[in-house]
Design a protein around this motif. Structure first.
Motif, mmCIF file in Angstrom:
data_model
loop_
_atom_site.group_PDB
_atom_site.id
_atom_site.type_symbol
_atom_site.label_atom_id
_atom_site.label_comp_id
_atom_site.label_asym_id
_atom_site.label_seq_id
_atom_site.Cartn_x
_atom_site.Cartn_y
_atom_site.Cartn_z
ATOM 1 N N LEU A 187 2.045 -17.971 13.748
ATOM 2 C CA LEU A 187 1.939 -16.764 12.925
ATOM 3 C C LEU A 187 2.932 -15.696 13.369
ATOM 4 N N LEU A 188 3.138 -15.572 14.681
ATOM 5 C CA LEU A 188 4.115 -14.609 15.189
ATOM 6 C C LEU A 188 5.503 -14.921 14.638
ATOM 7 N N SER A 189 5.911 -16.176 14.750
ATOM 8 C CA SER A 189 7.246 -16.550 14.278
ATOM 9 C C SER A 189 7.312 -16.602 12.754
ATOM 10 N N PHE A 190 6.185 -16.882 12.088
ATOM 11 C CA PHE A 190 6.128 -16.829 10.626
ATOM 12 C C PHE A 190 6.479 -15.425 10.144
ATOM 13 N N ALA A 191 5.874 -14.409 10.768
ATOM 14 C CA ALA A 191 6.164 -13.019 10.398
ATOM 15 C C ALA A 191 7.621 -12.683 10.678
ATOM 16 N N ALA A 192 8.157 -13.215 11.784
ATOM 17 C CA ALA A 192 9.567 -12.972 12.111
ATOM 18 C C ALA A 192 10.483 -13.568 11.049
ATOM 19 N N GLY A 193 10.205 -14.801 10.637
ATOM 20 C CA GLY A 193 11.013 -15.438 9.618
ATOM 21 C C GLY A 193 10.965 -14.692 8.291
ATOM 22 N N ALA A 194 9.774 -14.237 7.925
ATOM 23 C CA ALA A 194 9.626 -13.494 6.667
ATOM 24 C C ALA A 194 10.414 -12.191 6.712
ATOM 25 N N MET A 195 10.362 -11.498 7.854
ATOM 26 C CA MET A 195 11.101 -10.236 7.962
ATOM 27 C C MET A 195 12.613 -10.487 7.959
ATOM 28 N N MET A 196 13.051 -11.542 8.627
ATOM 29 C CA MET A 196 14.483 -11.831 8.649
ATOM 30 C C MET A 196 14.998 -12.195 7.253
ATOM 31 N N TYR A 197 14.159 -12.844 6.458
ATOM 32 C CA TYR A 197 14.553 -13.147 5.080
ATOM 33 C C TYR A 197 14.838 -11.855 4.320
ATOM 34 N N VAL A 198 13.949 -10.875 4.475
ATOM 35 C CA VAL A 198 14.125 -9.591 3.794
ATOM 36 C C VAL A 198 15.406 -8.911 4.247
ATOM 37 N N PRO A 228 6.816 -24.339 18.062
ATOM 38 C CA PRO A 228 6.005 -23.463 17.203
ATOM 39 C C PRO A 228 6.821 -22.317 16.590
ATOM 40 N N ALA A 229 7.739 -21.745 17.391
ATOM 41 C CA ALA A 229 8.575 -20.659 16.868
ATOM 42 C C ALA A 229 9.514 -21.166 15.780
ATOM 43 N N PHE A 230 10.061 -22.352 15.995
ATOM 44 C CA PHE A 230 10.962 -22.962 15.013
ATOM 45 C C PHE A 230 10.234 -23.216 13.691
ATOM 46 N N VAL A 231 9.069 -23.850 13.792
ATOM 47 C CA VAL A 231 8.295 -24.188 12.593
ATOM 48 C C VAL A 231 7.811 -22.928 11.887
ATOM 49 N N GLY A 232 7.235 -22.009 12.654
ATOM 50 C CA GLY A 232 6.726 -20.779 12.059
ATOM 51 C C GLY A 232 7.810 -19.958 11.394
ATOM 52 N N PHE A 233 8.969 -19.874 12.041
ATOM 53 C CA PHE A 233 10.089 -19.105 11.488
ATOM 54 C C PHE A 233 10.510 -19.654 10.132
ATOM 55 N N TRP A 234 10.650 -20.983 10.052
ATOM 56 C CA TRP A 234 11.066 -21.586 8.788
ATOM 57 C C TRP A 234 9.998 -21.448 7.703
ATOM 58 N N PRO A 269 5.561 -9.078 4.978
ATOM 59 C CA PRO A 269 5.809 -9.588 6.335
ATOM 60 C C PRO A 269 5.665 -8.528 7.417
ATOM 61 N N GLU A 270 5.960 -7.278 7.078
ATOM 62 C CA GLU A 270 5.795 -6.208 8.065
ATOM 63 C C GLU A 270 4.323 -6.044 8.424
ATOM 64 N N GLY A 271 3.448 -6.095 7.408
ATOM 65 C CA GLY A 271 2.015 -6.013 7.662
ATOM 66 C C GLY A 271 1.534 -7.198 8.469
ATOM 67 N N MET A 272 2.039 -8.385 8.151
ATOM 68 C CA MET A 272 1.659 -9.579 8.901
ATOM 69 C C MET A 272 2.102 -9.479 10.351
ATOM 70 N N ALA A 273 3.289 -8.935 10.574
ATOM 71 C CA ALA A 273 3.812 -8.791 11.936
ATOM 72 C C ALA A 273 2.901 -7.910 12.776
ATOM 73 N N VAL A 274 2.515 -6.769 12.226
ATOM 74 C CA VAL A 274 1.631 -5.858 12.957
ATOM 75 C C VAL A 274 0.271 -6.518 13.185
ATOM 76 N N GLY A 275 -0.254 -7.156 12.145
ATOM 77 C CA GLY A 275 -1.567 -7.778 12.254
ATOM 78 C C GLY A 275 -1.622 -8.875 13.300
ATOM 79 N N VAL A 276 -0.606 -9.732 13.345
ATOM 80 C CA VAL A 276 -0.646 -10.862 14.268
ATOM 81 C C VAL A 276 -0.488 -10.409 15.715
ATOM 82 N N VAL A 277 0.256 -9.324 15.943
ATOM 83 C CA VAL A 277 0.401 -8.812 17.308
ATOM 84 C C VAL A 277 -0.924 -8.238 17.802
ATOM 85 N N TYR A 278 -1.606 -7.492 16.943
ATOM 86 C CA TYR A 278 -2.911 -6.958 17.340
ATOM 87 C C TYR A 278 -3.930 -8.077 17.492
#
Length: 260
Positions: A212-223, A72-78, A124-133
């Motif tokens: 979603l957690l790893s999706f937000a991580a991938g988006a932030m790492m892209y930035v 899931p982390a692999f897929v979400g990150f990509w 992605p920063e907003g998504m990261a905060v949202g998914v953690v909450y």
């Protein structure tokens, strides 16, 4: 929506707004050393948040998959990487210290495209905060309210320089202090909006949380890789950016471990 979540979502937005308010009492331009330092610090915070607050919890939540717990982390990150790649090509924007716009050709003003550039990586920063909450609200044992607040504080800290980095150049490009402040604040509005959208999505489909957690991580790492690291590594005083990257990384790491 619980008051704890509302407060948590507004903390990063407050960081952006306070940073944008620097235009009211600072010089019209940002010293190059300060600019490198702030950019490096923001990059360090985002990398640490991607790892400790997003990818590691995503993998831990998938422990039932055994040796495939990484999937899931692999897929979400990509998916996060590809999502930002698409946005980068369909939204006209221009990065700080650049004269060449990116994305489709547009007649938008340079100042507007500068705001769009910041808004782009606030998503992605907003998504990261949202998914953690969302994970905390769902009762996930890997995510505590303290850990969610730690992420909000970390993002707010790195949003402060972002607010200043957008409002001060706008002022230098001819905007009034009031307009520069307004544009800086508006660039951060997308964060709570993206957070609320992510909470709603994860609430509908709870099993999506690790993705979603790893999706937000991938988006932030892209930035970080596409924008922040190149900005802090070009020209003079690159060592300042590198040191501040390390500081931002360790500050976010300490916040997540100590409060999580």
């Amino acid at each position: 929506m619980p008051i704890e979540i509302v407060r948590g979502l507004m903390i990063p937005f407050l960081g952006t707004s306070l940073g944008a308010a620097c235009v009211l009492f600072m010089k019209e331009t940002l010293n190059i050393k300060v600019e490198k330092a702030l950019t490096g610090f923001a990059a360090g915070v985002m990398v640490a948040a991607s790892i400790w607050s997003l990818i590691i919890p995503a993998i831990n939540q998938s422990g039932g998959m055994g040796r495939f717990a990484f999937l899931p982390a692999f897929v979400g990150f990509w998916l996060g990487i590809l999502f930002l790649l698409v946005l980068d090509h369909v939204i006209p924007h221009i990065h700080m210290n650049s004269e060449e716009s990116e994305g489709p050709k547009s007649s938008l003003k340079k100042t507007t495209m500068m705001v769009l550039a910041v808004t782009l990586h606030n998503i992605p920063e907003g998504m990261a905060v949202g998914v953690v909450y969302a994970g905390w609200r769902a009762g996930n044992s890997e995510i505590t309210i303290a850990g969610a607040v730690a992420l909000s504080i970390g993002i707010a800290i790195q949003n402060f320089p972002e607010g200043a980095i957008i409002s001060l150049p706008l002022r230098a490009n001819g905007k009034t202090k009031g307009n520069a402040l307004l544009y800086g604040i508006l660039s951060g509005v997308v964060e709570p909006a993206a957070a609320v959208f992510t909470i709603m999505l994860s609430g509908l489909i709870i099993p999506l949380l690790p993705y979603l957690l790893s999706f937000a991580a991938g988006a932030m790492m892209y930035v970080v890789v596409e924008e922040l690291i190149p900005e802090m590594s070009q020209g003079k005083h690159t060592d300042i950016g590198t040191i501040m990257f390390a500081l931002g990384f360790t500050v976010m790491m300490m916040l997540d471990v100590a409060l999580g």
